[in-house]
Design a protein around this motif. Structure first.
Motif, PDB file in Angstrom:
ATOM      1  N   LEU B   5       5.948 -35.714  29.316  1.00 39.27           N
ATOM      2  CA  LEU B   5       6.432 -34.334  29.214  1.00 39.27           C
ATOM      3  C   LEU B   5       7.416 -34.305  28.048  1.00 39.27           C
ATOM      4  O   LEU B   5       8.632 -34.341  28.224  1.00 39.27           O
ATOM      5  N   TRP B   6       6.876 -34.221  26.843  1.00 38.13           N
ATOM      6  CA  TRP B   6       7.675 -34.506  25.653  1.00 38.13           C
ATOM      7  C   TRP B   6       8.636 -33.393  25.284  1.00 38.13           C
ATOM      8  O   TRP B   6       9.459 -33.576  24.384  1.00 38.13           O
ATOM      9  N   LEU B  82       3.842 -34.390  41.961  1.00 38.61           N
ATOM     10  CA  LEU B  82       3.936 -33.027  42.480  1.00 38.61           C
ATOM     11  C   LEU B  82       5.320 -32.755  43.052  1.00 38.61           C
ATOM     12  O   LEU B  82       5.921 -31.711  42.798  1.00 38.61           O
ATOM     13  N   ARG B  83       5.832 -33.720  43.831  1.00 37.60           N
ATOM     14  CA  ARG B  83       7.140 -33.494  44.470  1.00 37.60           C
ATOM     15  C   ARG B  83       8.268 -33.468  43.447  1.00 37.60           C
ATOM     16  O   ARG B  83       9.196 -32.673  43.548  1.00 37.60           O
ATOM     17  N   HIS B 246       2.624 -36.934  36.605  1.00 38.49           N
ATOM     18  CA  HIS B 246       3.778 -36.061  36.402  1.00 38.49           C
ATOM     19  C   HIS B 246       3.339 -34.763  35.728  1.00 38.49           C
ATOM     20  O   HIS B 246       3.733 -33.665  36.125  1.00 38.49           O
ATOM     21  N   HIS B 247       2.501 -34.898  34.714  1.00 38.58           N
ATOM     22  CA  HIS B 247       2.015 -33.735  33.981  1.00 38.58           C
ATOM     23  C   HIS B 247       1.178 -32.843  34.898  1.00 38.58           C
ATOM     24  O   HIS B 247       1.275 -31.613  34.868  1.00 38.58           O
ATOM     25  N   TYR B 248       0.362 -33.493  35.725  1.00 44.22           N
ATOM     26  CA  TYR B 248      -0.467 -32.744  36.670  1.00 44.22           C
ATOM     27  C   TYR B 248       0.418 -31.908  37.597  1.00 44.22           C
ATOM     28  O   TYR B 248       0.219 -30.713  37.787  1.00 44.22           O
ATOM     29  N   GLY B 249       1.420 -32.557  38.159  1.00 41.63           N
ATOM     30  CA  GLY B 249       2.336 -31.843  39.059  1.00 41.63           C
ATOM     31  C   GLY B 249       3.020 -30.691  38.348  1.00 41.63           C
ATOM     32  O   GLY B 249       3.176 -29.596  38.896  1.00 41.63           O
ATOM     33  N   GLU B 250       3.405 -30.927  37.106  1.00 33.39           N
ATOM     34  CA  GLU B 250       4.079 -29.880  36.335  1.00 33.39           C
ATOM     35  C   GLU B 250       3.149 -28.677  36.139  1.00 33.39           C
ATOM     36  O   GLU B 250       3.567 -27.529  36.329  1.00 33.39           O
ATOM     37  N   ARG B 254       3.948 -24.911  37.643  1.00 33.85           N
ATOM     38  CA  ARG B 254       4.065 -23.731  36.782  1.00 33.85           C
ATOM     39  C   ARG B 254       3.327 -22.545  37.376  1.00 33.85           C
ATOM     40  O   ARG B 254       3.797 -21.420  37.325  1.00 33.85           O
ATOM     41  N   LEU B 255       2.127 -22.833  37.900  1.00 34.74           N
ATOM     42  CA  LEU B 255       1.332 -21.739  38.464  1.00 34.74           C
ATOM     43  C   LEU B 255       2.023 -21.166  39.694  1.00 34.74           C
ATOM     44  O   LEU B 255       2.031 -19.955  39.917  1.00 34.74           O
ATOM     45  N   ILE B 256       2.621 -22.059  40.480  1.00 36.56           N
ATOM     46  CA  ILE B 256       3.320 -21.591  41.680  1.00 36.56           C
ATOM     47  C   ILE B 256       4.543 -20.765  41.286  1.00 36.56           C
ATOM     48  O   ILE B 256       4.779 -19.666  41.800  1.00 36.56           O
TER      49      ILE B 256
END
Lengths: 82, 623
Positions: B5-6, B82-83, B246-250, B254-256
């Motif tokens: 997550l740069w 995700l958490r 981490h990127h997946y969770g991010e 965002r959508l939530i």
């Protein structure tokens, strides 16, 4: 990178992944010695090592890692190959 | 492959910060701050454990979200990411993941664990092999119809039964092509089926108010192998690699956040070296880099276009700049290559106050929360003081190359939206009308604490031959923080070095961000009656507001005393550019001696009555 520096970085990673603040790694350390070292965390360890050291292991290499000494050798091998 | 997550800053001493956070008075807040950094997978796992160990009382400050995740292969490895991402977005999540392959039964059976769980959010994460199979499809159209109808059935159940937000992960295009660029001409190719399915899922999602998780698009940016590791697929049936967790969770969070109205609403822009290259106050209208003819100039135009397009889709634009307002406005009014005009900017704040105070003022004027602001500034000093003083403001870690500014803002996801309404498009003009005119609250920013934390070292030395060229350059180009705007030739600077009655000081500053080089020049001229007259005092505006003025004055006062002076005089000669230093001398404790009709003012201070000023840096003599 010297072997000692590899051990220092690796120790930091292993302490994060296995949730042991004072974990000490030796070449002989194996999954049996570390409570949280299960199959999922084994992959997590390999993936974190790959991103932190900037190396990429082959699938077969991952299977062959028996202890921390093997992992350090594999890291050294890939770092030298660059 | 590395997947980071740069746009987030790197953590400082991760383990130390984590242990401190666990012991903190409000651990949830401290853990959230740590979640707002660019962590590797091991750090994600450690932080995730700390989050899960929060007691209900400690976590009470954050809303809890029930997230069910259904899939066809291993998903557990994605939960820490995700958490941690949820924590970064200000949520705790309670996750429900049934055994993989069981998802249809879980949805259809009213007595299943999923129905009991009653998710707020349902995330569907299926892999390509499960959905389209790895063989050439005999009847590809029928196969696609069947998949889409099965998935839309699940979406409808989730909305009807629980009123849940439904997120459908696009399928990771993990199959190799059989033909190549024209793969679509091979009917039933697994690679092409995935591409077609992703297009059909998007069309269906638009009809069903389902939100697409675009991992396929993201893999296009980062490279497929940063998201999908074939070896780990074979070894552990992980479709999304743990390296991307981490990127997946991010992306999910965002959508939530977007559905809950928590996305950023306002882009706050710095000006110098953010919207154009160079410093408008020093380089002038013709000196700033903007427009065709140079890589940098084009890059700034592209970033302005990106900001303008954001504004047209409903994001409010604001300006927060350390500048004289007239200078700051000039390019907006007169530069031919400016894409943004004054009308795009709903709140325009240009002054010399600290930026935390100014961001509060912008939020006030626009009547929105500070947590709606996204602050874009090329200067790490300004970014970090905002992170420290106003942790609710989102501050992307802008890369040094302006060519990447727009990508950084886009990749940060701070403006994630799930729908566009007509109102969004009209929003900027709405806000301009509603602008409150009340004066800004003067809330105190803990500037002192921040300055102390920077480990600033101010190193000064007399003029010398090595620095001579740079000194000449600076005295001839500095317009804003320049008391007399007196210009010198190289020979005249050489004469200052040689003249025993003159004290020429060159001052450097370094701190945790690095070495800023020469940031101040002072020239004093010892008068026969015992007064040291400061004939030149100039500084780089980039280091303003750090107490460098006070520190320079202390050095000059010590040097004056050592030379036998009893007083120091300083002159301010007003120009079109240097209004910011009009009160420079009175701020340091000088008294007005005389003032001419053109505004030129002479100030005087007795060396016996120099006030004590707190300094936030170490002063060393170099050379």
């Amino acid at each position: 990178m010297t072997e000692q520096e590899i051990y220092e970085k690796l120790t930091e990673i292993a302490r994060d992944i296995f949730d042991e603040d004072d974990l000490v790694l030796t070449p002989e350390t194996t999954a049996d010695d570390v409570e949280e070292w299960d199959s999922m965390n084994h992959i997590n360890l390999v993936v974190t090592v790959e991103s932190v050291f900037g190396v990429k292991f082959k699938g077969a290499e991952i299977e062959e890692l028996k202890n921390i000494g093997d992992l350090v050798e594999a890291i050294k091998h890939h770092l030298e190959g660059r | 492959m590395i997947n980071r997550l740069w746009w987030l800053p790197a953590p400082q001493d991760f383990r130390g910060s984590l242990n401190a956070a666990k012991q903190a008075e409000r651990p949830a807040e401290a853990l959230r701050a740590l979640a707002n950094t660019d962590l590797d997978l091991g750090q994600i796992l450690a932080l995730d454990r700390a989050i899960q160990r929060l007691t209900p009382e400690q976590g009470a400050a954050l809303p809890t979200l029930k997230l069910a995740m259904l899939g066809s292969s291993t998903l557990d490895h994605l939960l820490p990411g995700l958490r941690v991402s949820a924590m970064r977005h200000g949520f705790l999540v309670d996750v429900y993941v049934p055994d993989y392959g069981q998802y249809l039964r879980e949805v259809l059976d009213p007595a299943s664990g999923l129905h009991q769980f009653q998710p707020d959010v349902l995330l569907l994460a299926m892999d390509a092999t499960h959905l389209v199979g790895s063989d050439l499809a005999a009847e590809p159209e029928a196969a696609l119809d069947k998949i889409v109808s099965r998935l839309t059935g699940i979406w409808n159940t989730a909305r009807d039964a629980w009123g849940a937000q439904v997120i459908q992960q696009a399928v990771l295009p993990s199959f190799p092509a059989l033909m190549g660029s024209n793969e679509y001409r091979l009917a039933g190719s697994p690679n092409d089926l995935v591409a077609q399915l992703n297009a059909r899922l998007r069309a269906a999602a638009a009809e069903h108010q389902t939100d697409i998780l675009a991992v396929d698009t993201q893999a296009g940016w980062d490279g497929l192998l940063a998201w999908h590791d074939p070896a780990l697929w074979h070894r552990a049936k992980q479709d999304v690699s743990p390296a991307a967790a981490h990127h997946y969770g991010e992306l999910v969070l965002r959508l939530i956040s977007a559905r809950q109205g928590r996305s950023g609403k306002c882009l706050v822009l710095d000006l110098d070296n953010t919207l154009w290259g160079g410093v408008i106050g020093d380089d002038g209208l013709s000196g700033i880099v903007l427009g065709q003819g140079s890589t940098q100039g084009e890059a700034f135009v592209a970033f302005q276009k990106y900001a303008r397009n954001l504004s047209e889709r409903g994001i409010i634009l604001a300006v927060c700049s350390k500048n004289d307002e007239a200078n700051a406005l000039e390019p907006f009014e007169r530069h031919p290559d400016m894409v943004l005009n004054r009308g795009h900017i709903a709140s325009f704040v240009a002054n010399w106050q600290d930026k935390a105070t100014n961001l509060r003022r912008i939020a006030d004027e626009l009547n929105i929360g500070l947590d709606s602001l996204v602050f874009v500034d090329d200067n790490p000093f300004e970014r970090n003081i905002i992170r420290r003083e106003l942790p609710m403001v989102r501050v992307p870690e802008l890369p040094e190359d302006p060519a990447l500014y727009a990508h950084c803002v886009a990749q940060s996801g701070y403006f994630e939206s799930v729908a566009i309404t007509g109102e969004d498009r009209a929003r900027t003009s709405l806000y301009q009308v509603r602008r409150a005119s009340e004066a800004a609250r003067a809330e105190a920013t803990d500037l002192d604490g921040y300055l102390k934390s920077l480990n600033m070292v101010m190193e000064w030395q007399y003029f010398d031959a090595i620095g001579q060229q740079r000194i000449t350059q600076l005295v001839n180009k500095t317009n804003q923080f320049n008391l007399t705007t007196r210009r010198y030739t190289d020979a005249e600077i050489g004469a200052v070095i040689a003249d025993p009655a003159k004290i020429g000081l060159q001052v450097r500053l370094r701190d945790d961000y690095g070495d800023h080089g020469i940031i101040a020049i002072l020239i004093g001229d010892l008068q026969p009656e015992g007064t040291l007259a400061i004939e030149t005092w100039l500084m780089s505006c980039r280091v303003l507001g750090r107490g460098v003025e006070q520190a320079c004055f202390q050095v000059m006062a010590d040097e004056a005393r050592a030379a036998g002076a009893t007083a120091i005089s300083g002159r301010y000669i007003p120009t079109a550019k240097n209004g910011m230093v009009k009160d420079h001398y009175p701020k340091l404790g000088f008294a007005l001696a005389q003032e001419a009709a053109d505004g030129t003012a002479d100030w005087l201070i007795d060396l016996g009555s120099v006030p004590e000023q707190p300094l936030f840096m170490q002063i060393v003599k170099g050379g």
